[in-house]
Design an enzyme around this catalytic site. Sequence first.
Site, PDB file in Angstrom:
ATOM      1  N   LYS A 128      70.541 -43.725   9.309  1.00 14.38           N
ATOM      2  CA  LYS A 128      70.969 -43.325  10.636  1.00 14.38           C
ATOM      3  C   LYS A 128      71.177 -41.540  10.763  1.00 14.38           C
ATOM      4  O   LYS A 128      71.062 -41.189   9.682  1.00 14.38           O
ATOM      5  CB  LYS A 128      72.218 -43.645  11.511  1.00 14.38           C
ATOM      6  CG  LYS A 128      72.629 -43.424  12.776  1.00 14.38           C
ATOM      7  CD  LYS A 128      72.181 -44.754  13.488  1.00 14.38           C
ATOM      8  CE  LYS A 128      72.780 -44.280  14.732  1.00 14.38           C
ATOM      9  NZ  LYS A 128      72.841 -46.319  15.132  1.00 14.38           N
ATOM     10  N   ASP A 168      69.349 -43.781  20.148  1.00 14.69           N
ATOM     11  CA  ASP A 168      71.096 -44.067  19.866  1.00 14.69           C
ATOM     12  C   ASP A 168      71.506 -42.861  20.935  1.00 14.69           C
ATOM     13  O   ASP A 168      70.983 -42.824  21.959  1.00 14.69           O
ATOM     14  CB  ASP A 168      71.613 -43.588  18.541  1.00 14.69           C
ATOM     15  CG  ASP A 168      73.050 -44.453  18.330  1.00 14.69           C
ATOM     16  OD1 ASP A 168      73.057 -45.168  18.804  1.00 14.69           O
ATOM     17  OD2 ASP A 168      73.705 -43.858  18.431  1.00 14.69           O
TER      18      ASP A 168
HETATM   19  P1  NDP Z   1      73.608 -43.441  25.854  1.00 19.75           P
HETATM   20  O1  NDP Z   1      73.362 -41.861  25.472  1.00 19.75           O
HETATM   21  O2  NDP Z   1      72.010 -44.745  26.982  1.00 19.75           O
HETATM   22  O3  NDP Z   1      74.703 -43.457  27.046  1.00 19.75           O
HETATM   23  C1  NDP Z   1      76.061 -43.763  26.172  1.00 19.75           C
HETATM   24  C2  NDP Z   1      77.027 -44.080  27.743  1.00 19.75           C
HETATM   25  O4  NDP Z   1      78.203 -43.734  26.577  1.00 19.75           O
HETATM   26  C3  NDP Z   1      77.052 -43.162  28.634  1.00 19.75           C
HETATM   27  O5  NDP Z   1      77.529 -43.370  29.231  1.00 19.75           O
HETATM   28  C4  NDP Z   1      78.290 -41.996  27.552  1.00 19.75           C
HETATM   29  O6  NDP Z   1      78.755 -41.439  28.788  1.00 19.75           O
HETATM   30  C5  NDP Z   1      78.609 -43.162  27.102  1.00 19.75           C
HETATM   31  N1  NDP Z   1      79.834 -42.116  26.296  1.00 19.75           N
HETATM   32  C6  NDP Z   1      79.148 -41.341  24.414  1.00 19.75           C
HETATM   33  N2  NDP Z   1      80.019 -41.197  24.596  1.00 19.75           N
HETATM   34  C7  NDP Z   1      81.028 -41.115  24.610  1.00 19.75           C
HETATM   35  C8  NDP Z   1      82.496 -40.906  24.779  1.00 19.75           C
HETATM   36  N3  NDP Z   1      82.113 -40.195  23.571  1.00 19.75           N
HETATM   37  N4  NDP Z   1      83.672 -41.021  25.624  1.00 19.75           N
HETATM   38  C9  NDP Z   1      83.477 -41.910  26.505  1.00 19.75           C
HETATM   39  N5  NDP Z   1      82.354 -42.173  27.243  1.00 19.75           N
HETATM   40  C10 NDP Z   1      81.081 -41.838  25.933  1.00 19.75           C
HETATM   41  O7  NDP Z   1      73.661 -44.860  24.309  1.00 19.75           O
HETATM   42  P2  NDP Z   1      73.417 -46.138  24.546  1.00 19.75           P
HETATM   43  O8  NDP Z   1      73.623 -46.691  25.602  1.00 19.75           O
HETATM   44  O9  NDP Z   1      72.078 -46.303  23.276  1.00 19.75           O
HETATM   45  O10 NDP Z   1      74.302 -46.457  23.029  1.00 19.75           O
HETATM   46  C11 NDP Z   1      75.823 -46.483  23.699  1.00 19.75           C
HETATM   47  C12 NDP Z   1      76.414 -47.466  22.292  1.00 19.75           C
HETATM   48  O11 NDP Z   1      75.814 -48.388  21.693  1.00 19.75           O
HETATM   49  C13 NDP Z   1      76.182 -46.518  20.970  1.00 19.75           C
HETATM   50  O12 NDP Z   1      77.368 -46.737  20.150  1.00 19.75           O
HETATM   51  C14 NDP Z   1      74.960 -47.082  20.466  1.00 19.75           C
HETATM   52  O13 NDP Z   1      74.946 -46.677  18.693  1.00 19.75           O
HETATM   53  C15 NDP Z   1      75.826 -48.456  20.193  1.00 19.75           C
HETATM   54  N6  NDP Z   1      73.321 -48.922  19.799  1.00 19.75           N
HETATM   55  C16 NDP Z   1      73.386 -48.136  21.055  1.00 19.75           C
HETATM   56  C17 NDP Z   1      71.434 -49.148  20.696  1.00 19.75           C
HETATM   57  C18 NDP Z   1      70.380 -48.530  21.875  1.00 19.75           C
HETATM   58  O14 NDP Z   1      69.516 -49.400  20.927  1.00 19.75           O
HETATM   59  N7  NDP Z   1      70.351 -47.803  22.107  1.00 19.75           N
HETATM   60  C19 NDP Z   1      71.456 -49.923  19.685  1.00 19.75           C
HETATM   61  C20 NDP Z   1      72.855 -50.525  19.172  1.00 19.75           C
HETATM   62  C21 NDP Z   1      74.430 -49.963  19.490  1.00 19.75           C
HETATM   63  P3  NDP Z   1      78.370 -39.644  29.368  1.00 19.75           P
HETATM   64  O15 NDP Z   1      76.463 -39.598  29.415  1.00 19.75           O
HETATM   65  O16 NDP Z   1      79.269 -39.083  30.070  1.00 19.75           O
HETATM   66  O17 NDP Z   1      78.068 -39.121  27.885  1.00 19.75           O
HETATM   67  O1  2IT Z   2      72.790 -49.087  16.071  1.00 22.71           O
HETATM   68  C1  2IT Z   2      71.352 -48.792  16.575  1.00 22.71           C
HETATM   69  O2  2IT Z   2      70.810 -49.973  15.992  1.00 22.71           O
HETATM   70  C2  2IT Z   2      70.514 -48.331  16.836  1.00 22.71           C
HETATM   71  N1  2IT Z   2      71.066 -47.432  17.537  1.00 22.71           N
HETATM   72  C3  2IT Z   2      68.854 -49.696  17.376  1.00 22.71           C
HETATM   73  C4  2IT Z   2      68.110 -48.849  15.785  1.00 22.71           C
HETATM   74  C5  2IT Z   2      66.933 -49.307  15.639  1.00 22.71           C
HETATM   75  O3  2IT Z   2      66.293 -48.737  14.802  1.00 22.71           O
HETATM   76  O4  2IT Z   2      66.429 -49.576  16.670  1.00 22.71           O
END
Ligand code: NDP
Ligand code: 2IT
Length: 449
Positions: A128, A168
Amino acid sequence: MAWKQNRDQFMQGLVRRNQGETEFHQAVHEVFSDIFPYIQDKSIYRDAQILERMSEPDRIISFRVSWEDDGGNIRVNRGWRVQNNNAIGPYKGGLRFHPSVNQSILKFLAFEQTFKNSLTGLPMGSAKGGANFNPKGKSDREVMRFCQAFMSELRHYIGPNMDIPAGDIGVGAREIGFLYGQHKRLSKEFTGILTGKGMEFGGSLIRTEATGYGTVYLANHMLQSKGLSMEGKTVCISGSGNVAIYAAEKVNQLGGKVVTLSDSSGFIYDADGISEYKLGHIKTLKNIKRARISEYLDEFPQAKFYANQNPWSVPCDIALPCATQNEIDQSDAHTLLTNGCIAVAEGANMPTTLKGIQRFQEAKILFAPSKAANAGGVAISGLEMSQNSARISWKEAELQKLLFDIMEKIHSQCENYGRESKHYVNYIKGANIAGFIKVADAMLAYGVV
Ligand code: NDP
Ligand code: 2IT
């Protein structure tokens, strides 16, 4: 119980060696609370010090990122890559750009990624990375200059057979484009060094949707194991980023009703349901206008916005936390249970605190931990790597089927290793043990390395 003493002693050492890294301590505690009893009668793992080795990243790279903002000011951020474990494949995992990013958060995410990537059944190790950079409020050109400066250093440590980052929080299609462009410029190579790429330059169909869709598939598999389904269920989702939006889309497709989405400023509650049409509006708000979720009310004024609150007070059958770590604490868990919640699937990484998890487990509801529930994203990343290596691209229907099958297999691995009685599967235990075995056995095969 002897294993509890051993775990507590182990954790004391881990906390001493990794001072102040509370998120990392939390993640290790969660996984090893299942692994200690599992290996109690398996001296082969204990003699090889597998847990000590698994909880020490292979290496941590940290570097300065200097860039220039639109006003001509020099800005300095810190970047990292935590390469955790490459026993079963090249290092693989996302990049997070958020002001809260620090070494503890990246170590917890890289540690979790080890077991998640193993569960997918694909040959991927774990990593990561990211930076304490806040893309919010920055112009496209500022984000581009930051990404270029970040990749100018990161490029020394990644490669298609070494380490393949992805997105992420704060790293989506725009950032991946800038990062890939800079790597291509400096290396003079067009190779699969990132996943989540645009379709024009080697991306895979359904990578954008995969995490959210996969989370809902896993939730649905859990429901089906009890003779239930998503049809007609009320669903609370947090976040409004990549994972939340596509989780909401899949809930709609399966006949459920999504009533909340959120961001760091608060949550929206739409009692009529956030339909496919309304989600289309949110995609524009978030991906193109980079607006706040509260602006949903400009278009749909019957909805309500609650500032500075999370959505867990809204009664629901199913909760899908899809924003960030530790967003459901003990009291949120209590509220969800009191309101009749029967299933939780974690789209975000480690969104439930240890005490919150304890509440859900005591209540014996269906609970899918992040390493199982959100593995669909990295699984399609793994398939993007395969497509890049073979210089081909698979059709959408093939990938949809592969994602569905991978999530189904993850569900059955959780059942195999986590069934505690005829009526109860401990999905956390199942995911932890199933994820552990493959990595641990590969490490044993290598000898002392
Ligand atoms: P994005 O940046 O697309 O969206 C994040 C969302 O979460 C936004 O709405 C953001 O709001 C909110 N958020 C982030 N930090 C905070 C906080 N401290 N308090 C409240 N709201 C918060 O990220 P993703 O959707 O990609 O990721 C979301 C989660 O999913 C994370 O935990 C990530 O690690 C996990 N994840 C993502 C993957 C992927 O493929 N993208 C894969 C597996 C897991 P704001 O815009 O106001 O900050
Ligand atoms: O937390 C996760 O699994 C991710 N942010 C996606 C990682 C990836 O390599 O697609």
